[in-house]
Design a protein around this motif. Sequence first.
Motif, mmCIF file in Angstrom:
data_model
loop_
_atom_site.group_PDB
_atom_site.id
_atom_site.type_symbol
_atom_site.label_atom_id
_atom_site.label_comp_id
_atom_site.label_asym_id
_atom_site.label_seq_id
_atom_site.Cartn_x
_atom_site.Cartn_y
_atom_site.Cartn_z
ATOM 1 N N LYS A 146 0.815 -1.313 0.073
ATOM 2 C CA LYS A 146 -0.055 -0.001 0.073
ATOM 3 C C LYS A 146 0.857 1.273 0.152
ATOM 4 C CE LYS A 146 -3.704 -1.858 2.786
ATOM 5 N NZ LYS A 146 -4.420 -1.640 4.149
ATOM 6 N N LEU A 147 0.410 2.262 -0.654
ATOM 7 C CA LEU A 147 1.142 3.555 -0.747
ATOM 8 C C LEU A 147 1.409 4.171 0.652
ATOM 9 C CD1 LEU A 147 2.317 5.314 -2.835
ATOM 10 C CD2 LEU A 147 0.458 6.782 -2.983
ATOM 11 N N ARG A 194 -6.751 9.624 -0.571
ATOM 12 C CA ARG A 194 -6.367 9.008 -1.852
ATOM 13 C C ARG A 194 -5.226 8.167 -1.999
ATOM 14 N NH1 ARG A 194 -5.433 14.143 -6.011
ATOM 15 N NH2 ARG A 194 -5.378 12.271 -7.267
ATOM 16 N N ALA A 195 -4.547 8.104 -1.161
ATOM 17 C CA ALA A 195 -3.326 7.464 -0.815
ATOM 18 C C ALA A 195 -3.628 5.966 -0.146
ATOM 19 C CB ALA A 195 -2.246 7.873 -0.020
ATOM 20 N N LYS A 210 -4.383 3.349 -3.075
ATOM 21 C CA LYS A 210 -3.486 3.352 -3.776
ATOM 22 C C LYS A 210 -2.570 1.881 -3.463
ATOM 23 C CE LYS A 210 -4.813 6.870 -6.054
ATOM 24 N NZ LYS A 210 -5.529 6.683 -7.796
ATOM 25 N N GLN A 211 -2.089 1.210 -4.634
ATOM 26 C CA GLN A 211 -1.012 0.186 -4.175
ATOM 27 C C GLN A 211 0.102 -0.077 -5.489
ATOM 28 O OE1 GLN A 211 -3.017 -3.656 -2.912
ATOM 29 N NE2 GLN A 211 -1.941 -4.680 -4.776
ATOM 30 N N ASP A 269 6.094 -0.769 -10.752
ATOM 31 C CA ASP A 269 4.730 -1.001 -11.283
ATOM 32 C C ASP A 269 4.912 -1.745 -12.553
ATOM 33 O OD1 ASP A 269 2.733 -0.441 -9.223
ATOM 34 O OD2 ASP A 269 2.947 1.564 -9.799
ATOM 35 N N LYS A 317 -2.916 -0.747 -14.783
ATOM 36 C CA LYS A 317 -2.065 0.539 -14.733
ATOM 37 C C LYS A 317 -1.574 0.912 -16.016
ATOM 38 C CE LYS A 317 -0.732 -0.600 -9.858
ATOM 39 N NZ LYS A 317 0.272 -0.461 -8.780
ATOM 40 N N ASP A 348 -0.747 7.254 -13.021
ATOM 41 C CA ASP A 348 -1.406 7.804 -11.994
ATOM 42 C C ASP A 348 -0.477 8.872 -11.392
ATOM 43 O OD1 ASP A 348 -2.519 8.488 -9.486
ATOM 44 O OD2 ASP A 348 -3.290 6.384 -9.055
ATOM 45 N N VAL A 365 0.076 9.084 -7.364
ATOM 46 C CA VAL A 365 1.143 8.080 -7.101
ATOM 47 C C VAL A 365 2.534 8.773 -7.381
ATOM 48 C CG1 VAL A 365 2.104 5.698 -7.264
ATOM 49 C CG2 VAL A 365 -0.443 6.206 -6.933
ATOM 50 N N HIS A 395 10.281 5.887 -8.979
ATOM 51 C CA HIS A 395 9.270 5.242 -9.457
ATOM 52 C C HIS A 395 9.339 4.675 -10.625
ATOM 53 C CE1 HIS A 395 4.530 4.713 -10.287
ATOM 54 N NE2 HIS A 395 5.019 3.678 -9.677
#
Length: 199
Positions: A63-64, A85-86, A89-90, A108, A119, A123, A126, A137
């Motif tokens: 999880k974020l 919001r976070a 997200k994962q 990701d 995805k 996003d 994120v 990222h």
Amino acid sequence: MEFAIILIMVLIVVAIVAIKLSVDEVSFPFMSKSQLFSPVEHQFLDMIEKAVGNEFRVMCRVKLTDILALRRNTNKKMAKSALLRAGGKQLDFVLVNKIDMTPVLALDLVHSLGKEGHKTTRDFFVTGALDSAGIPHARIKARHGYKIEDIRDCIESKLVAFRRRQGKLPIPAVEETPSLFTPTKRPTRPIRSSRQVAA
């Protein structure tokens, strides 16, 4: 006395019915999944583990909010909105430092299998959240034919700042900004004068 016995019997019947109903409501309609990861995810996880070797641990489906925390003195309204919001997200994979378990890189997997894909669109929340926390990222498109070196190169391209902190990469020399006292370089070709020459 008879009234008390009848009342006790009614309470016992009600308790038995309540227990029976509560057991039915707390049923567990689950079964074991055949596999934890899809074949694509499993293959990709295997390649990441081979690419990073023993340097990092690979955590899956993180999880974020597990790797990000709010800054101190964040506005309450903004903090609540960001956490909401976070929370949904994962990240598919996160590389963490083996020594202190700090997150080093978020990965990701992007693939267009199925109706909506996985995805396929970036996003920006994120990416922005990870960027503000200083965690790189990487989004890697799933396709056949990847070699472990390809995955390693992709990971290393995102770890430049981390490698510099480790002292494994030289810090680039900062270009000096010219000062008022530094003589500027003269032009190498003649510059035409804007004044007219008297004949």
